[in-house]
Scaffold this active site. Structure first.
Site, PDB file in Angstrom:
ATOM      1  N   HIS A 145      -6.047   3.035  -4.296  1.00 11.06           N
ATOM      2  CA  HIS A 145      -5.951   3.325  -2.858  1.00 11.06           C
ATOM      3  C   HIS A 145      -6.337   4.783  -2.582  1.00 11.06           C
ATOM      4  O   HIS A 145      -5.848   5.384  -1.627  1.00 11.06           O
ATOM      5  CB  HIS A 145      -4.527   3.036  -2.384  1.00 11.06           C
ATOM      6  CG  HIS A 145      -4.405   2.740  -0.917  1.00 11.06           C
ATOM      7  ND1 HIS A 145      -5.244   1.890  -0.224  1.00 11.06           N
ATOM      8  CD2 HIS A 145      -3.501   3.183   0.009  1.00 11.06           C
ATOM      9  CE1 HIS A 145      -4.870   1.823   1.038  1.00 11.06           C
ATOM     10  NE2 HIS A 145      -3.821   2.609   1.219  1.00 11.06           N
ATOM     11  N   HIS A 170       3.786  -2.175   3.134  1.00 10.86           N
ATOM     12  CA  HIS A 170       3.702  -0.828   2.594  1.00 10.86           C
ATOM     13  C   HIS A 170       5.009  -0.474   1.892  1.00 10.86           C
ATOM     14  O   HIS A 170       6.086  -0.657   2.471  1.00 10.86           O
ATOM     15  CB  HIS A 170       3.441   0.198   3.703  1.00 10.86           C
ATOM     16  CG  HIS A 170       2.112   0.052   4.354  1.00 10.86           C
ATOM     17  ND1 HIS A 170       1.853  -0.947   5.267  1.00 10.86           N
ATOM     18  CD2 HIS A 170       0.960   0.764   4.212  1.00 10.86           C
ATOM     19  CE1 HIS A 170       0.595  -0.835   5.676  1.00 10.86           C
ATOM     20  NE2 HIS A 170       0.037   0.189   5.048  1.00 10.86           N
ATOM     21  N   ASP A 188       0.821  -1.208   0.000  1.00 11.15           N
ATOM     22  CA  ASP A 188       0.000   0.000   0.000  1.00 11.15           C
ATOM     23  C   ASP A 188       0.860   1.265   0.000  1.00 11.15           C
ATOM     24  O   ASP A 188       1.986   1.266   0.503  1.00 11.15           O
ATOM     25  CB  ASP A 188      -0.888   0.036   1.250  1.00 11.15           C
ATOM     26  CG  ASP A 188      -1.966  -1.030   1.253  1.00 11.15           C
ATOM     27  OD1 ASP A 188      -2.014  -1.838   0.310  1.00 11.15           O
ATOM     28  OD2 ASP A 188      -2.752  -1.056   2.206  1.00 11.15           O
ATOM     29  N   ASP A 189       0.281   2.336  -0.531  1.00  8.24           N
ATOM     30  CA  ASP A 189       0.758   3.724  -0.361  1.00  8.24           C
ATOM     31  C   ASP A 189       1.813   4.189  -1.351  1.00  8.24           C
ATOM     32  O   ASP A 189       2.214   5.353  -1.317  1.00  8.24           O
ATOM     33  CB  ASP A 189       1.275   3.993   1.061  1.00  8.24           C
ATOM     34  CG  ASP A 189       0.201   3.835   2.120  1.00  8.24           C
ATOM     35  OD1 ASP A 189      -0.965   3.596   1.743  1.00  8.24           O
ATOM     36  OD2 ASP A 189       0.523   3.950   3.309  1.00  8.24           O
ATOM     37  N   HIS A 205      -5.186   9.213  -0.228  1.00 15.25           N
ATOM     38  CA  HIS A 205      -5.179   8.407   0.995  1.00 15.25           C
ATOM     39  C   HIS A 205      -6.240   8.896   1.988  1.00 15.25           C
ATOM     40  O   HIS A 205      -5.982   9.101   3.176  1.00 15.25           O
ATOM     41  CB  HIS A 205      -3.793   8.435   1.655  1.00 15.25           C
ATOM     42  CG  HIS A 205      -3.520   7.232   2.509  1.00 15.25           C
ATOM     43  ND1 HIS A 205      -3.540   7.277   3.878  1.00 15.25           N
ATOM     44  CD2 HIS A 205      -3.238   5.956   2.179  1.00 15.25           C
ATOM     45  CE1 HIS A 205      -3.255   6.081   4.368  1.00 15.25           C
ATOM     46  NE2 HIS A 205      -3.072   5.246   3.344  1.00 15.25           N
TER      47      HIS A 205
END
Length: 217
Positions: A87, A185, A36-37, A91
């Site tokens: 995503h 991440h 993620d991210d 965020h």
């Protein structure tokens, strides 16, 4: 503060059966790594190098703003055959943003993804809500837009500054089962743990006969 469990309880999966928590009913010897991210220079590139070393595929839930900032890194993910997920653009937390603002942020991210994906990826639409936050109304709208909502079975907790690399490694190997979806991440905040832990996770499960695949429907 409520402590987030390393492994998603069965009861939670039963209460929210339409979310994808794992793929244990489909595959026996496969594990699904997710990141993620990103995309972020250096960190994402390190992750890709490690995945390539073990011939592993993964799913990257990307932030639209990071794709815009680092298109070359995003295109590197695509060129190596990994799967992309949405995503949100910035965020956003679902519980702190109204319905229209949140959905529009998802749509903006999707537009950026599709602009770069071109013919390198299929048209499936995967979405992971930041922080795992999602409401019923937002879920229904995203479902109607064609998204599969992907949550997780195992949290590495690589983003927590109080988590040591060894604890991060144990969080994974003590909770994974065939078909598990694991959260890492590819972010600056998680870089200490993901760079120390990911190679060990890949080696550990490869030796046990598991393979790593991207999430696809």
């Amino acid at each position: 503060m409520t402590k987030i469990p390393n492994k998603t309880p069965r009861l939670v999966k039963k209460i929210f059966p339409k979310y994808t928590w794992d793929l244990s009913s489909i595959n026996e010897n496969k594990i699904y790594l997710t990141f993620d991210d990103g995309p972020i220079p250096i960190v994402t590139e390190f992750v890709l190098e490690q995945l390539n070393h073990y011939n592993a595929k993964a799913t990257f839930f990307c932030i639209g703003d990071n794709i815009q900032k680092h298109p070359d890194v995003f295109n590197l993910i695509l060129s190596q055959g990994h799967t992309i997920g949405n995503h949100t653009m910035n965020h956003l937390k679902a519980w702190k943003n109204n319905h229209d603002t949140y959905i529009q942020n998802v749509i903006e991210c999707e537009e950026i993804i599709q602009k770069h994906k071109k013919s390198l990826q299929n048209v499936q639409k995967l979405f992971r809500p930041p922080h795992g936050q999602i409401s019923h109304s937002k879920f229904k709208t995203l479902e109607n837009l064609g998204y599969h909502i992907i949550l997780w079975d195992v949290l590495s907790k690589d983003w927590e500054l109080s988590t040591s690399p060894e604890e991060c490694f144990q969080n994974v190997i003590e909770n994974v089962k065939p078909g598990s979806i694991i959260v890492f991440h590819d972010s600056i905040k998680a870089s200490k743990n993901v760079t120390a832990t990911l190679p060990k996770v890949l080696e550990y499960f490869t030796k046990k006969g598991f393979v790593f695949e991207a999430i696809e429907f």
